[in-house]
Design a protein around this motif. Structure first.
Motif, PDB file in Angstrom:
ATOM      1  N   GLN A  38       2.102 -37.076  12.910  1.00  9.20           N
ATOM      2  CA  GLN A  38       2.377 -35.701  12.885  1.00  9.20           C
ATOM      3  C   GLN A  38       2.028 -34.795  13.916  1.00  9.20           C
ATOM      4  O   GLN A  38       1.017 -34.337  14.368  1.00  9.20           O
ATOM      5  CB  GLN A  38       2.018 -34.911  11.626  1.00  9.20           C
ATOM      6  CG  GLN A  38       2.687 -33.553  11.375  1.00  9.20           C
ATOM      7  CD  GLN A  38       2.267 -33.148  10.148  1.00  9.20           C
ATOM      8  OE1 GLN A  38       1.322 -33.060   9.529  1.00  9.20           O
ATOM      9  NE2 GLN A  38       3.315 -32.080   9.389  1.00  9.20           N
ATOM     10  N   GLN A  42       5.860 -30.231  13.566  1.00  6.23           N
ATOM     11  CA  GLN A  42       6.859 -31.067  13.183  1.00  6.23           C
ATOM     12  C   GLN A  42       6.833 -31.669  11.811  1.00  6.23           C
ATOM     13  O   GLN A  42       5.352 -31.916  11.592  1.00  6.23           O
ATOM     14  CB  GLN A  42       7.136 -32.239  14.163  1.00  6.23           C
ATOM     15  CG  GLN A  42       7.595 -31.572  15.620  1.00  6.23           C
ATOM     16  CD  GLN A  42       7.887 -32.620  16.602  1.00  6.23           C
ATOM     17  OE1 GLN A  42       8.185 -33.698  16.271  1.00  6.23           O
ATOM     18  NE2 GLN A  42       7.954 -32.080  18.027  1.00  6.23           N
ATOM     19  N   GLY A  43       7.296 -32.460  11.368  1.00  4.46           N
ATOM     20  CA  GLY A  43       7.273 -33.139  10.150  1.00  4.46           C
ATOM     21  C   GLY A  43       6.753 -34.796  10.722  1.00  4.46           C
ATOM     22  O   GLY A  43       6.685 -35.109  11.556  1.00  4.46           O
TER      23      GLY A  43
ATOM     24  N   GLN B   6      16.545 -28.886   7.323  1.00  5.68           N
ATOM     25  CA  GLN B   6      15.908 -28.035   6.335  1.00  5.68           C
ATOM     26  C   GLN B   6      16.237 -26.602   6.703  1.00  5.68           C
ATOM     27  O   GLN B   6      16.051 -26.061   7.773  1.00  5.68           O
ATOM     28  CB  GLN B   6      14.377 -28.237   6.193  1.00  5.68           C
ATOM     29  CG  GLN B   6      14.138 -29.601   5.553  1.00  5.68           C
ATOM     30  CD  GLN B   6      12.457 -29.647   5.391  1.00  5.68           C
ATOM     31  OE1 GLN B   6      11.884 -30.567   5.939  1.00  5.68           O
ATOM     32  NE2 GLN B   6      12.207 -28.728   4.294  1.00  5.68           N
ATOM     33  N   CYS B  23      17.355 -28.721   1.710  1.00  4.87           N
ATOM     34  CA  CYS B  23      17.281 -29.904   2.177  1.00  4.87           C
ATOM     35  C   CYS B  23      18.441 -30.706   2.379  1.00  4.87           C
ATOM     36  O   CYS B  23      19.080 -30.986   1.389  1.00  4.87           O
ATOM     37  CB  CYS B  23      16.153 -30.638   1.552  1.00  4.87           C
ATOM     38  SG  CYS B  23      16.049 -32.428   2.658  1.00  4.87           S
ATOM     39  N   GLN B  37       2.635 -28.805   2.826  1.00  2.37           N
ATOM     40  CA  GLN B  37       1.547 -28.916   3.441  1.00  2.37           C
ATOM     41  C   GLN B  37       0.826 -27.461   3.834  1.00  2.37           C
ATOM     42  O   GLN B  37       1.351 -26.736   4.581  1.00  2.37           O
ATOM     43  CB  GLN B  37       1.818 -29.484   4.785  1.00  2.37           C
ATOM     44  CG  GLN B  37       0.605 -30.072   5.838  1.00  2.37           C
ATOM     45  CD  GLN B  37       1.092 -30.692   6.850  1.00  2.37           C
ATOM     46  OE1 GLN B  37       1.988 -30.677   7.444  1.00  2.37           O
ATOM     47  NE2 GLN B  37       0.152 -31.653   7.263  1.00  2.37           N
ATOM     48  N   LEU B  43      -0.604 -33.676   3.302  1.00  2.00           N
ATOM     49  CA  LEU B  43       0.744 -33.449   2.814  1.00  2.00           C
ATOM     50  C   LEU B  43       0.515 -33.535   1.185  1.00  2.00           C
ATOM     51  O   LEU B  43      -0.338 -34.707   0.702  1.00  2.00           O
ATOM     52  CB  LEU B  43       1.714 -34.438   3.116  1.00  2.00           C
ATOM     53  CG  LEU B  43       2.542 -33.966   4.489  1.00  2.00           C
ATOM     54  CD1 LEU B  43       1.867 -33.971   5.500  1.00  2.00           C
ATOM     55  CD2 LEU B  43       3.938 -34.693   4.451  1.00  2.00           C
ATOM     56  N   LEU B  91       8.027 -29.720   3.209  1.00  2.00           N
ATOM     57  CA  LEU B  91       8.630 -30.740   3.871  1.00  2.00           C
ATOM     58  C   LEU B  91       9.460 -31.505   3.022  1.00  2.00           C
ATOM     59  O   LEU B  91       9.178 -31.839   1.852  1.00  2.00           O
ATOM     60  CB  LEU B  91       7.608 -31.671   4.587  1.00  2.00           C
ATOM     61  CG  LEU B  91       6.897 -30.891   5.626  1.00  2.00           C
ATOM     62  CD1 LEU B  91       5.427 -31.762   5.896  1.00  2.00           C
ATOM     63  CD2 LEU B  91       7.551 -31.166   7.209  1.00  2.00           C
ATOM     64  N   ALA B  93      11.784 -35.284   2.899  1.00  2.00           N
ATOM     65  CA  ALA B  93      12.201 -36.463   3.411  1.00  2.00           C
ATOM     66  C   ALA B  93      13.143 -37.074   2.768  1.00  2.00           C
ATOM     67  O   ALA B  93      13.489 -36.888   1.467  1.00  2.00           O
ATOM     68  CB  ALA B  93      10.878 -37.170   3.555  1.00  2.00           C
ATOM     69  N   PHE B 107      11.396 -37.416   7.811  1.00  2.00           N
ATOM     70  CA  PHE B 107      10.844 -36.199   7.589  1.00  2.00           C
ATOM     71  C   PHE B 107      11.922 -34.984   8.184  1.00  2.00           C
ATOM     72  O   PHE B 107      12.431 -35.350   9.494  1.00  2.00           O
ATOM     73  CB  PHE B 107       9.349 -35.799   7.925  1.00  2.00           C
ATOM     74  CG  PHE B 107       8.581 -36.480   6.663  1.00  2.00           C
ATOM     75  CD1 PHE B 107       8.385 -37.897   6.881  1.00  2.00           C
ATOM     76  CD2 PHE B 107       7.953 -35.554   5.713  1.00  2.00           C
ATOM     77  CE1 PHE B 107       7.434 -38.341   6.021  1.00  2.00           C
ATOM     78  CE2 PHE B 107       7.206 -36.147   4.917  1.00  2.00           C
ATOM     79  CZ  PHE B 107       6.931 -37.727   4.758  1.00  2.00           C
ATOM     80  N   GLY B 110      10.973 -29.154   8.416  1.00  2.00           N
ATOM     81  CA  GLY B 110       9.732 -28.187   7.340  1.00  2.00           C
ATOM     82  C   GLY B 110      10.544 -26.956   7.407  1.00  2.00           C
ATOM     83  O   GLY B 110      11.247 -26.213   8.008  1.00  2.00           O
TER      84      GLY B 110
END
Lengths: 112, 116
Positions: A38, A42-43, B6, B23, B37, B43, B91, B93, B107, B110
């Motif tokens: 990560q 960012q994701g 997102q 999303c 998170q 996470l 987040l 995914a 992902f 966010g």
């Protein structure tokens, strides 16, 4: 899912190999080792995964010990863009639901 | 092709208000996941969708949290009567669910939620 243990942080010089260790001593026979990273803001991004054999892709190599109780992610030529938190995750492969259980990971800082 | 998107990217709200987070998964991905998170934390899994159904809601922290998915595509996470402890990055995914093997999760960037 098996628990993993990683160092909190590591430093690496740009251009050198970064070797990130992970302990997963309670891993069971049908669990894979996955690595995500990560980058700030960012994701998470998938890097690589493996079961028993060592694996290599365009991003990294994954070395898994013969007893599968630990593994090492290798970034062969680290760049500044590789600065990120690296997560080692073990989970069952196969079909269906695959929740990712993230620990706190290793914060890798690549310096010039 | 397009990745997971997102919206909004940032949301600031007052305590007690409701919020909706959206999303858009990768086209063709049947599985969709929500995580959150908190600052400096790893996470935390919230909920998983397979198609439009949610077989695992175990991670939802309270009944103020709910999620739905329509048409096997877009998902909305709703938080009612927001509290300050809800502040986090949420987040999303998505993944394929192959008949065998792993299913890499992709992902989104966010949504940063701040509850004042």
């Amino acid at each position: 899912d098996a628990k993993t243990t990683q160092p909190t942080s590591m430093d690496c010089a740009e251009g050198r190999a970064a070797n990130l260790p992970c302990n997963h001593s309670t891993i069971s026979g049908n669990e894979y080792v996955y690595w995500y990273r990560q980058i700030h803001s960012q994701g998470p991004q998938y890097i690589i995964h493996g079961l028993k054999n060592n694996e290599t892709n365009e991003m990294a190599s994954l070395i898994i010990t013969e007893d599968r109780k630990s593994s090492t992610l290798i970034l062969p030529h680290a760049t500044l863009r590789d600065t990120a938190v690296y997560y080692c995750i073990v989970r069952v492969g196969g079909t269906g639901f695959q929740k990712l259980v993230f620990g706190t990971g290793t914060r890798l800082l690549v310096s010039p | 092709g397009a990745g997971v998107s997102q919206s909004p990217s940032n949301k600031v709200t007052e305590k007690g208000k409701d919020v909706e987070l959206r999303c858009d998964p990768i086209s063709g991905h049947t599985a969709l996941y929500w995580y959150r998170q908190s600052l400096g934390q790893g996470l935390e899994f919230l909920i998983y969708f397979q198609g439009n159904s949610a077989p695992d809601k175990s991670g939802l922290p309270s009944d103020r949290f709910s999620a739905e998915r329509t048409g096997g595509s877009v998902s909305t996470l709703t938080i009612q009567r927001t509290q300050q402890e809800d502040s986090a990055v949420y987040l999303c995914a998505s993944s394929l669910v192959p008949p065998r093997g792993y299913n890499e999760q992709f992902f989104g960037p966010g949504t940063r939620l701040t509850v004042l």
